[in-house]
Design a protein around this motif. Sequence first.
Motif, PDB file in Angstrom:
ATOM      1  N   VAL A  41       0.837  -1.205   0.000  1.00  0.00           N
ATOM      2  CA  VAL A  41       0.000   0.000   0.000  1.00  0.00           C
ATOM      3  C   VAL A  41       0.873   1.256   0.000  1.00  0.00           C
ATOM      4  N   ALA A  42       1.956   1.244   0.764  1.00  0.00           N
ATOM      5  CA  ALA A  42       2.852   2.401   0.819  1.00  0.00           C
ATOM      6  C   ALA A  42       3.515   2.651  -0.530  1.00  0.00           C
ATOM      7  N   VAL A  43       3.916   1.597  -1.220  1.00  0.00           N
ATOM      8  CA  VAL A  43       4.529   1.759  -2.544  1.00  0.00           C
ATOM      9  C   VAL A  43       3.513   2.332  -3.527  1.00  0.00           C
ATOM     10  N   LEU A  44       2.286   1.862  -3.467  1.00  0.00           N
ATOM     11  CA  LEU A  44       1.246   2.419  -4.347  1.00  0.00           C
ATOM     12  C   LEU A  44       1.017   3.901  -4.068  1.00  0.00           C
ATOM     13  N   ALA A  45       1.030   4.284  -2.800  1.00  0.00           N
ATOM     14  CA  ALA A  45       0.864   5.695  -2.454  1.00  0.00           C
ATOM     15  C   ALA A  45       2.056   6.517  -2.940  1.00  0.00           C
ATOM     16  N   LEU A  46       3.258   5.954  -2.879  1.00  0.00           N
ATOM     17  CA  LEU A  46       4.433   6.657  -3.402  1.00  0.00           C
ATOM     18  C   LEU A  46       4.372   6.803  -4.916  1.00  0.00           C
ATOM     19  N   VAL A  47       3.885   5.768  -5.606  1.00  0.00           N
ATOM     20  CA  VAL A  47       3.698   5.857  -7.054  1.00  0.00           C
ATOM     21  C   VAL A  47       2.712   6.981  -7.374  1.00  0.00           C
ATOM     22  N   GLN A  48       1.660   7.074  -6.589  1.00  0.00           N
ATOM     23  CA  GLN A  48       0.685   8.139  -6.802  1.00  0.00           C
ATOM     24  C   GLN A  48       1.312   9.513  -6.579  1.00  0.00           C
ATOM     25  N   LEU A  49       2.177   9.619  -5.584  1.00  0.00           N
ATOM     26  CA  LEU A  49       2.882  10.878  -5.329  1.00  0.00           C
ATOM     27  C   LEU A  49       3.729  11.263  -6.534  1.00  0.00           C
ATOM     28  N   VAL A  50       4.472  10.317  -7.080  1.00  0.00           N
ATOM     29  CA  VAL A  50       5.322  10.592  -8.246  1.00  0.00           C
ATOM     30  C   VAL A  50       4.469  10.976  -9.453  1.00  0.00           C
ATOM     31  N   VAL A  51       3.395  10.243  -9.686  1.00  0.00           N
ATOM     32  CA  VAL A  51       2.507  10.555 -10.813  1.00  0.00           C
ATOM     33  C   VAL A  51       1.898  11.945 -10.645  1.00  0.00           C
ATOM     34  N   LEU A  73      -1.214  14.827  -1.112  1.00  0.00           N
ATOM     35  CA  LEU A  73      -0.379  13.765  -1.681  1.00  0.00           C
ATOM     36  C   LEU A  73       0.676  13.293  -0.690  1.00  0.00           C
ATOM     37  N   VAL A  74       1.357  14.243  -0.063  1.00  0.00           N
ATOM     38  CA  VAL A  74       2.398  13.894   0.909  1.00  0.00           C
ATOM     39  C   VAL A  74       1.771  13.222   2.131  1.00  0.00           C
ATOM     40  N   GLY A  75       0.651  13.742   2.579  1.00  0.00           N
ATOM     41  CA  GLY A  75      -0.039  13.124   3.710  1.00  0.00           C
ATOM     42  C   GLY A  75      -0.473  11.701   3.406  1.00  0.00           C
ATOM     43  N   ALA A  76      -0.968  11.476   2.201  1.00  0.00           N
ATOM     44  CA  ALA A  76      -1.379  10.124   1.815  1.00  0.00           C
ATOM     45  C   ALA A  76      -0.182   9.181   1.763  1.00  0.00           C
ATOM     46  N   ALA A  77       0.944   9.673   1.272  1.00  0.00           N
ATOM     47  CA  ALA A  77       2.139   8.832   1.182  1.00  0.00           C
ATOM     48  C   ALA A  77       2.713   8.510   2.563  1.00  0.00           C
ATOM     49  N   CYS A  78       2.481   9.357   3.539  1.00  0.00           N
ATOM     50  CA  CYS A  78       3.045   9.161   4.881  1.00  0.00           C
ATOM     51  C   CYS A  78       2.125   8.407   5.833  1.00  0.00           C
ATOM     52  N   THR A  79       0.876   8.235   5.486  1.00  0.00           N
ATOM     53  CA  THR A  79      -0.103   7.653   6.407  1.00  0.00           C
ATOM     54  C   THR A  79       0.230   6.218   6.809  1.00  0.00           C
ATOM     55  N   VAL A  80       0.433   5.352   5.838  1.00  0.00           N
ATOM     56  CA  VAL A  80       0.678   3.942   6.155  1.00  0.00           C
ATOM     57  C   VAL A  80       2.051   3.735   6.804  1.00  0.00           C
ATOM     58  N   PRO A  81       3.126   4.380   6.324  1.00  0.00           N
ATOM     59  CA  PRO A  81       4.387   4.214   7.051  1.00  0.00           C
ATOM     60  C   PRO A  81       4.319   4.688   8.509  1.00  0.00           C
ATOM     61  N   ALA A  82       3.585   5.762   8.761  1.00  0.00           N
ATOM     62  CA  ALA A  82       3.429   6.220  10.144  1.00  0.00           C
ATOM     63  C   ALA A  82       2.659   5.192  10.973  1.00  0.00           C
ATOM     64  N   ALA A  83       1.612   4.626  10.400  1.00  0.00           N
ATOM     65  CA  ALA A  83       0.848   3.595  11.103  1.00  0.00           C
ATOM     66  C   ALA A  83       1.709   2.352  11.345  1.00  0.00           C
ATOM     67  N   ALA A  84       2.546   2.000  10.373  1.00  0.00           N
ATOM     68  CA  ALA A  84       3.434   0.846  10.534  1.00  0.00           C
ATOM     69  C   ALA A  84       4.418   1.078  11.674  1.00  0.00           C
ATOM     70  N   PHE A  85       4.986   2.266  11.732  1.00  0.00           N
ATOM     71  CA  PHE A  85       5.920   2.581  12.806  1.00  0.00           C
ATOM     72  C   PHE A  85       5.220   2.516  14.161  1.00  0.00           C
ATOM     73  N   MET A  86       4.022   3.071  14.224  1.00  0.00           N
ATOM     74  CA  MET A  86       3.294   3.044  15.491  1.00  0.00           C
ATOM     75  C   MET A  86       2.921   1.622  15.895  1.00  0.00           C
ATOM     76  N   SER A  87       2.618   0.769  14.918  1.00  0.00           N
ATOM     77  CA  SER A  87       2.279  -0.615  15.262  1.00  0.00           C
ATOM     78  C   SER A  87       3.505  -1.390  15.731  1.00  0.00           C
TER      79      SER A  87
END
Length: 122
Positions: A41-51, A73-87
């Motif tokens: 999911v994080a990679v897909l969000a990063l692809v969306q950021l680049v696009v 865009l930046v917030g969407a790209a950071c959401t899942v990595p932040a959740a992963a770190f918190m988990s």
Amino acid sequence: MLDVLTIVVSATALLLAAWCGFAAFRDQPTKDWHFIGMAVVAVLALVQLVVGVIKVSTGEKPVDGTTIFFAYLVGAACTVPAAAFMSLTERTRWGSAVVAAGGLILAVLEVRLYDIWGGVSA
């Protein structure tokens, strides 16, 4: 932007939210398989950021403004990595619940990105 990419990111985020929500319901922490899903999911969000950056740099403009578009865009790209770190810091069922919430938040951010780009005509 790309409607298909927005739909794919939203769908995978919702699947991740359901998967981790089920783990939280079963009183399980996030496991390695969950982190693989988060990475996808994080990679897909990063692809969306680049696009999104490429689209704006080639002259296309979001309807509601470039600044707010990039912020989402930046917030969407950071959401899942932040959740992963918190988990990782919370190795109980609540870590899974945090990732589930992160997936839901990302899906909502995707809807808002679609609106900002001009996907919904008023």
